[in-house]
Design a protein around this motif. Structure first.
Motif, PDB file in Angstrom:
ATOM      1  N   ARG A 129      -6.160   6.907  -0.494  1.00  0.00           N
ATOM      2  CA  ARG A 129      -7.605   6.660  -0.522  1.00  0.00           C
ATOM      3  C   ARG A 129      -8.090   6.474  -1.962  1.00  0.00           C
ATOM      4  NH1 ARG A 129      -8.893  10.684   2.247  1.00  0.00           N
ATOM      5  NH2 ARG A 129      -9.108   9.670   4.280  1.00  0.00           N
ATOM      6  N   ALA A 130      -7.614   7.305  -2.869  1.00  0.00           N
ATOM      7  CA  ALA A 130      -8.041   7.201  -4.265  1.00  0.00           C
ATOM      8  C   ALA A 130      -7.575   5.898  -4.904  1.00  0.00           C
ATOM      9  CB  ALA A 130      -7.519   8.398  -5.056  1.00  0.00           C
ATOM     10  N   LEU A 131      -6.337   5.492  -4.630  1.00  0.00           N
ATOM     11  CA  LEU A 131      -5.832   4.239  -5.181  1.00  0.00           C
ATOM     12  C   LEU A 131      -6.568   3.038  -4.591  1.00  0.00           C
ATOM     13  CD1 LEU A 131      -1.997   4.986  -5.232  1.00  0.00           C
ATOM     14  CD2 LEU A 131      -3.471   4.671  -7.220  1.00  0.00           C
ATOM     15  N   ALA A 132      -6.813   3.063  -3.277  1.00  0.00           N
ATOM     16  CA  ALA A 132      -7.516   1.953  -2.631  1.00  0.00           C
ATOM     17  C   ALA A 132      -8.934   1.804  -3.166  1.00  0.00           C
ATOM     18  CB  ALA A 132      -7.544   2.159  -1.119  1.00  0.00           C
ATOM     19  N   ALA A 133      -9.558   2.920  -3.515  1.00  0.00           N
ATOM     20  CA  ALA A 133     -10.936   2.896  -3.996  1.00  0.00           C
ATOM     21  C   ALA A 133     -11.079   2.172  -5.327  1.00  0.00           C
ATOM     22  CB  ALA A 133     -11.468   4.323  -4.123  1.00  0.00           C
ATOM     23  N   THR A 134     -10.002   2.073  -6.090  1.00  0.00           N
ATOM     24  CA  THR A 134     -10.063   1.391  -7.388  1.00  0.00           C
ATOM     25  C   THR A 134      -9.268   0.089  -7.381  1.00  0.00           C
ATOM     26  OG1 THR A 134      -8.172   2.650  -8.252  1.00  0.00           O
ATOM     27  CG2 THR A 134     -10.356   3.578  -8.613  1.00  0.00           C
ATOM     28  N   SER A 135      -8.973  -0.444  -6.176  1.00  0.00           N
ATOM     29  CA  SER A 135      -8.169  -1.665  -6.043  1.00  0.00           C
ATOM     30  C   SER A 135      -9.003  -2.814  -5.498  1.00  0.00           C
ATOM     31  CB  SER A 135      -6.973  -1.415  -5.109  1.00  0.00           C
ATOM     32  OG  SER A 135      -6.124  -0.415  -5.613  1.00  0.00           O
ATOM     33  N   ARG A 136      -8.698  -4.018  -5.961  1.00  0.00           N
ATOM     34  CA  ARG A 136      -9.327  -5.215  -5.410  1.00  0.00           C
ATOM     35  C   ARG A 136      -8.684  -5.626  -4.091  1.00  0.00           C
ATOM     36  NH1 ARG A 136      -8.844  -9.897  -9.500  1.00  0.00           N
ATOM     37  NH2 ARG A 136     -10.189 -10.910  -7.938  1.00  0.00           N
ATOM     38  N   HIS A 137      -7.386  -5.342  -3.968  1.00  0.00           N
ATOM     39  CA  HIS A 137      -6.643  -5.823  -2.805  1.00  0.00           C
ATOM     40  C   HIS A 137      -5.428  -4.930  -2.590  1.00  0.00           C
ATOM     41  CE1 HIS A 137      -5.146  -8.823   0.078  1.00  0.00           C
ATOM     42  NE2 HIS A 137      -3.963  -8.581  -0.434  1.00  0.00           N
ATOM     43  N   VAL A 138      -5.019  -4.798  -1.326  1.00  0.00           N
ATOM     44  CA  VAL A 138      -3.834  -4.016  -0.994  1.00  0.00           C
ATOM     45  C   VAL A 138      -2.869  -4.884  -0.194  1.00  0.00           C
ATOM     46  CG1 VAL A 138      -2.896  -1.967   0.136  1.00  0.00           C
ATOM     47  CG2 VAL A 138      -5.159  -1.869  -0.939  1.00  0.00           C
ATOM     48  N   HIS A 139      -1.612  -4.931  -0.639  1.00  0.00           N
ATOM     49  CA  HIS A 139      -0.558  -5.605   0.121  1.00  0.00           C
ATOM     50  C   HIS A 139       0.290  -4.533   0.784  1.00  0.00           C
ATOM     51  CE1 HIS A 139       2.234  -8.818   1.219  1.00  0.00           C
ATOM     52  NE2 HIS A 139       3.213  -7.972   0.921  1.00  0.00           N
ATOM     53  N   VAL A 140       0.366  -4.568   2.112  1.00  0.00           N
ATOM     54  CA  VAL A 140       1.034  -3.521   2.877  1.00  0.00           C
ATOM     55  C   VAL A 140       2.369  -4.041   3.398  1.00  0.00           C
ATOM     56  CG1 VAL A 140       0.809  -1.849   4.747  1.00  0.00           C
ATOM     57  CG2 VAL A 140      -1.245  -2.685   3.580  1.00  0.00           C
ATOM     58  N   VAL A 141       3.457  -3.416   2.958  1.00  0.00           N
ATOM     59  CA  VAL A 141       4.794  -3.769   3.436  1.00  0.00           C
ATOM     60  C   VAL A 141       5.002  -3.099   4.793  1.00  0.00           C
ATOM     61  CG1 VAL A 141       7.262  -3.763   2.862  1.00  0.00           C
ATOM     62  CG2 VAL A 141       5.548  -3.930   1.044  1.00  0.00           C
ATOM     63  N   ILE A 142       5.790  -3.711   5.662  1.00  0.00           N
ATOM     64  CA  ILE A 142       5.928  -3.205   7.038  1.00  0.00           C
ATOM     65  C   ILE A 142       6.930  -2.073   7.174  1.00  0.00           C
ATOM     66  CG2 ILE A 142       5.194  -5.373   8.071  1.00  0.00           C
ATOM     67  CD1 ILE A 142       8.152  -5.967   8.700  1.00  0.00           C
ATOM     68  N   THR A 143       7.394  -1.514   6.048  1.00  0.00           N
ATOM     69  CA  THR A 143       8.320  -0.387   6.118  1.00  0.00           C
ATOM     70  C   THR A 143       7.576   0.893   6.499  1.00  0.00           C
ATOM     71  OG1 THR A 143       8.052  -0.070   3.727  1.00  0.00           O
ATOM     72  CG2 THR A 143       9.973  -1.325   4.477  1.00  0.00           C
ATOM     73  N   GLN A 144       8.324   1.807   7.099  1.00  0.00           N
ATOM     74  CA  GLN A 144       7.811   3.137   7.381  1.00  0.00           C
ATOM     75  C   GLN A 144       7.492   3.834   6.049  1.00  0.00           C
ATOM     76  OE1 GLN A 144       7.116   4.662  10.106  1.00  0.00           O
ATOM     77  NE2 GLN A 144       7.097   6.825   9.602  1.00  0.00           N
ATOM     78  N   PRO A 145       6.345   4.518   5.874  1.00  0.00           N
ATOM     79  CA  PRO A 145       5.355   4.921   6.875  1.00  0.00           C
ATOM     80  C   PRO A 145       4.033   4.186   6.745  1.00  0.00           C
ATOM     81  CG  PRO A 145       5.225   6.413   5.033  1.00  0.00           C
ATOM     82  CD  PRO A 145       6.171   5.281   4.634  1.00  0.00           C
ATOM     83  N   CYS A 146       4.055   2.904   6.353  1.00  0.00           N
ATOM     84  CA  CYS A 146       2.818   2.220   5.966  1.00  0.00           C
ATOM     85  C   CYS A 146       1.859   1.962   7.130  1.00  0.00           C
ATOM     86  CB  CYS A 146       3.166   0.915   5.265  1.00  0.00           C
ATOM     87  SG  CYS A 146       4.023   1.174   3.688  1.00  0.00           S
ATOM     88  N   ALA A 147       2.376   1.851   8.352  1.00  0.00           N
ATOM     89  CA  ALA A 147       1.482   1.595   9.486  1.00  0.00           C
ATOM     90  C   ALA A 147       0.427   2.679   9.628  1.00  0.00           C
ATOM     91  CB  ALA A 147       2.292   1.464  10.773  1.00  0.00           C
ATOM     92  N   ASP A 148       0.794   3.925   9.334  1.00  0.00           N
ATOM     93  CA  ASP A 148      -0.153   5.026   9.493  1.00  0.00           C
ATOM     94  C   ASP A 148      -1.270   4.984   8.458  1.00  0.00           C
ATOM     95  OD1 ASP A 148       1.035   6.864  11.679  1.00  0.00           O
ATOM     96  OD2 ASP A 148       2.736   6.389  10.414  1.00  0.00           O
TER      97      ASP A 148
END
Length: 306
Positions: A129-148
């Motif tokens: 949450r803290a990292l996302a709050a200071t990011s313009r964009h997030v790239h999510v890789v489909i590896t575990q545990p990113c879906a959660d």
């Protein structure tokens, strides 16, 4: 709110052992003599995206689970050498690893160590949450545990991208990623009807743009309901390996996306970055820089749409 990060990469950190084989499938034998040798190096999907966006001048931060093992040390060293910020969450099961069998034509068979993750693995919510709050964009890789982490990221309001790789359009594991991201990449390798899958993703999910990469045939971009073909870019040197080309394409596309370029221009950047990656041997990591990307993308490329 001030942003300190252009691209936050979630997941996909790990180590590959590259084994060159005479052909795939590998003929059965008691032993094979391997040349030019067997090499272990850091670099899986998230690492390659982070390397690519960083090389293009985007402020990049990578977070994933890493073990306190030699593989984890290789991943940490890779990020340190390239000046990429890394949040390494302790993983007692060890760092993700794989063995890649590579034939003389550059085709690859990857064997992933399934003991290095578990269903209950999680990235710390407060950290994400803290990292996302200071990011313009997030790239999510489909590896575990990113879906959660997807619901948390969606709630943060940051734009998301993901790469479904060789999804067949049916495996339910990929659906949360496909239907949550604003920008979806995937390969045509396992798709019987790429356009139908692209339109299904856009129709059922949140994607504003869906991109299917098709190797030497180029890529297809679905934006505003219109499907457009973008040809492959000519490689700047002999093609030796396709490993990392999709990740490089995503990094190039994101460079354009975060600079406000239209989707077809972004895809041109992606094609140029992907072509560069195909000239890099599997035993090395090397990403195209911004000046070279812009120079090679400057020449017009024909497109066709429908």
């Amino acid at each position: 709110m001030t942003t300190d990060i252009d691209v936050l990469v979630l997941g996909g950190a790990g180590v590959d052992t590259i084994v060159h084989v005479p052909e795939l499938p590998l003929p059965f034998a008691d032993s094979h003599m391997i040349r030019p040798g067997i090499v272990t190096r850091a670099g899986q999907s998230g690492d390659f995206v982070a390397l690519g966006t960083s090389a293009l001048g985007l402020r990049t931060h990578h977070i994933d689970l890493l073990g306190g093992d030699p593989e984890g040390d290789l991943v940490r060293a890779l990020h340190r050498e390239h000046g990429i910020a890394l949040t390494a969450v302790p993983q007692p099961r060890g760092t993700k690893r794989a063995v890649n069998l590579v034939d003389p034509g550059g085709r690859r068979l990857s064997l992933y160590d399934a003991t290095r993750w578990a269903e209950q693995d999680r990235l710390p919510e407060e950290t994400v949450r803290a990292l996302a709050a200071t990011s313009r964009h997030v790239h999510v890789v489909i590896t575990q545990p990113c879906a959660d982490a997807l619901p948390l990221l969606r709630a943060s309001g940051v734009t998301l991208s993901t790469d479904l790789h060789d999804w067949d359009g049916r495996n339910p594991y990929h659906e949360p990623f496909a239907l949550t991201a604003d920008l979806v990449f995937l390969s045509a390798a396992a798709l019987s009807d790429p356009e139908a899958t692209m339109r299904d993703i856009a129709g059922r999910g949140r994607a504003r743009v869906v991109v299917v990469t098709a190797g030497a045939e180029g890529a297809y971009v679905l934006a505003d309901g219109r499907l457009t073909h973008v040809p492959a870019a000519p490689p700047p040197a002999p093609v030796v390996e396709s490993n990392g080309a999709g990740d490089a394409f995503a990094a190039g596309f994101l460079y354009g996306w975060l600079h406000g370029e239209p989707p077809l221009r972004c895809a041109r950047y992606g094609a140029v970055a992907g072509a560069h990656a195909c000239t890099v041997p599997a035993t090395r990591v090397d990403s195209i820089g911004r000046e070279e990307l812009l120079a090679r993308a400057a020449s017009p490329a024909p497109v066709s749409g429908g």
